[in-house]
Design an enzyme around this catalytic site. Structure first.
Site, short mmCIF file in Angstrom:
data_model
loop_
_atom_site.label_atom_id
_atom_site.label_comp_id
_atom_site.label_asym_id
_atom_site.label_seq_id
_atom_site.Cartn_x
_atom_site.Cartn_y
_atom_site.Cartn_z
N ARG A 8 0.85 -1.22 0.00
CA ARG A 8 0.00 0.00 0.00
C ARG A 8 0.88 1.26 0.00
O ARG A 8 0.65 2.20 -0.78
CB ARG A 8 -0.90 -0.03 1.24
CG ARG A 8 -1.65 1.26 1.53
CD ARG A 8 -2.41 1.06 2.84
NE ARG A 8 -3.14 2.24 3.26
CZ ARG A 8 -2.63 3.18 4.04
NH1 ARG A 8 -1.37 3.11 4.44
NH2 ARG A 8 -3.37 4.22 4.40
N GLY B 17 16.76 -14.49 0.01
CA GLY B 17 16.59 -15.03 -1.35
C GLY B 17 16.00 -13.97 -2.27
O GLY B 17 16.40 -13.84 -3.44
N ASP C 163 11.06 -14.10 10.47
CA ASP C 163 12.24 -14.66 11.13
C ASP C 163 13.19 -13.60 11.73
O ASP C 163 14.01 -13.93 12.57
CB ASP C 163 13.05 -15.52 10.15
CG ASP C 163 12.24 -16.67 9.59
OD1 ASP C 163 11.33 -17.14 10.29
OD2 ASP C 163 12.52 -17.10 8.44
O1 F6P Z 1 11.06 -17.79 6.42
C1 F6P Z 1 9.83 -17.86 7.00
C2 F6P Z 1 9.51 -19.26 7.43
O2 F6P Z 1 8.20 -19.27 7.96
C3 F6P Z 1 10.49 -19.90 8.41
O3 F6P Z 1 10.27 -19.46 9.71
C4 F6P Z 1 10.22 -21.35 8.18
O4 F6P Z 1 11.34 -22.11 8.49
C5 F6P Z 1 9.92 -21.42 6.72
O5 F6P Z 1 9.52 -20.13 6.32
C6 F6P Z 1 8.81 -22.36 6.34
O6 F6P Z 1 8.75 -22.43 4.97
P1 F6P Z 1 7.54 -22.99 4.10
O7 F6P Z 1 6.62 -21.86 3.84
O8 F6P Z 1 8.19 -23.44 2.86
O9 F6P Z 1 6.88 -24.08 4.90
#
Ligand code: F6P
Length: 354
Positions: A25, A108, A131
């Site tokens: 937004r 990433g 995270d």
């Molecule tokens: O990076 C965010 C996150 O939720 C991490 O905390 C976790 O390890 C990962 O993504 C889980 O990934 P996915 O969405 O592929 O299950």
């Protein structure tokens, strides 16, 4: 200045995080205010390859500040890392006259932004992940909401633990970063916390719970950061066997990624989004917006990624040796301070548990 930009693209990529919509937004409105069109790119870099894009109006983003998830959807796109995928993405950006990108996500996502910058598409990153595992910024979008979700759920577990004289061993997300576990542990009044950054002292854990039990405590919360296999589940078993407290394992999982963003995440996302537009339109590229000591600052993405890799011990000796000595010393000091901040939180959990 703004003259060179006619239309910028926004995308969200990687794990979604509450507050991403607030950033979408802010970017849309700040850019339109400056006379620049905004192209919403769907499903992260996947949408760039598959040409899934739509122009956004200020009205399109109305009301989304309150919503979790991302209205642009998200994806982790391996094809974008290939030359063929990158070429398709570049062709689509050209076809849609997109001349700058703001990418919201984690490390990433920033690698993708760097690849675009290298190919002449100015790009800016915004840290969005629950995270909080991007070393160059104190906070990422979604972290605060996720912690609030954790404390809401753990408070509920505590109620039932008290009724039944139990221990809940709760695994929280964090993708190898312990911040979410550590801050939540303090806020939940956990007895014990375990994170990847620090060696876990299982004897001290058992002793702590046994002491609390002897003091008449009925409910125990143990918070464990993900990333260590079935450690949390096994720990629950060992607490049962060694301390005689009925212990149950709970993995909070993806519920931590959802929900309406907190004030803090809405504000941070609004500030990041606006600043990203200002920096991009001012001609800067290959930068990531960071929150440092209460201020929004722009940091070079390559520097941010090297710092991140240093913090996560992912740099090879050759890569380390290539960093000029004074810069390396400054970066190492920064990493040590960040880790020391986490250590303080770790120690605080144990100090306050009685
Ligand atoms: O990076 C965010 C996150 O939720 C991490 O905390 C976790 O390890 C990962 O993504 C889980 O990934 P996915 O969405 O592929 O299950």
């Amino acid at each position: 200045m703004a003259a060179s930009f006619r239309r910028i693209g926004i995308l969200t990529s990687g794990g979604d995080a509450p507050g991403m919509n607030a950033a979408i937004r802010a970017i849309t409105r700040a850019a339109i205010d400056k006379g620049v069109e905004v192209m919403g790119i769907y499903k992260g870099y996947r949408g760039m390859i598959d040409n899934e894009m739509k122009l956004l109006t200020a009205r399109d983003v109305s009301g989304i500040i309150t919503r979790g998830g991302t209205v642009l959807f998200s994806d982790r796109c391996d094809e974008f890392k290939t030359e063929a995928g990158m070429q398709k993405a570049m062709d689509n950006l050209k076809k849609n006259k997109v001349d700058g990108i703001i990418a919201i996500g984690g490390d990433g996502t920033f690698r993708g932004a760097t690849d675009l910058s290298d190919r002449g598409i100015p790009s800016v990153g915004i840290p969005g992940t629950i995270d909080n595992d991007i070393a160059s910024t104190d906070y990422t979008i979604g972290y605060d909401t996720a912690m609030n979700t954790v404390i809401e759920l753990v408070d509920k577990l505590r109620d039932t633990c008290e009724s039944h004289a139990r221990c809940s061993v709760v695994e929280v997300m964090g993708n190898h970063a312990g911040g979410l576990a550590l801050q939540s542990a303090i806020a939940c009044g956990a007895s014990v916390v375990s994170v990847g950054e620090f060696e876990f002292d299982e004897e001290a854990c058992m002793k702590k719970i046994a002491e609390e039990k002897a003091n008449g405590k009925r409910e125990f919360i143990v918070i464990v950061s993900e990333g260590n296999g079935d450690f949390a589940e096994q720990l629950a078993k060992r607490i049962r066997e060694r301390v005689g407290v009925e212990a149950r394992f709970a993995r909070l999982a993806h519920v931590q990624r959802g929900g309406s963003p907190t004030l803090r995440d809405r504000l941070l996302a609004s500030e990041f989004g606006t600043a990203a537009v200002d920096h991009l339109l001012a001609g800067e590229s290959n930068i990531v917006m960071c929150y440092k000591n209460g201020k929004i600052v722009a940091t070079d993405i390559d520097y941010a990624q090297t710092l991140d890799r240093m913090y996560k011990h992912k740099l090879t000796p050759e890569q380390l040796a290539a960093i000029p000595a004074d810069r390396r010393a400054e970066m190492e000091k920064y990493c040590a301070e960040r880790l020391a901040g986490l250590r303080e939180l770790y120690d605080l959990t144990f100090r306050l548990a009685k």
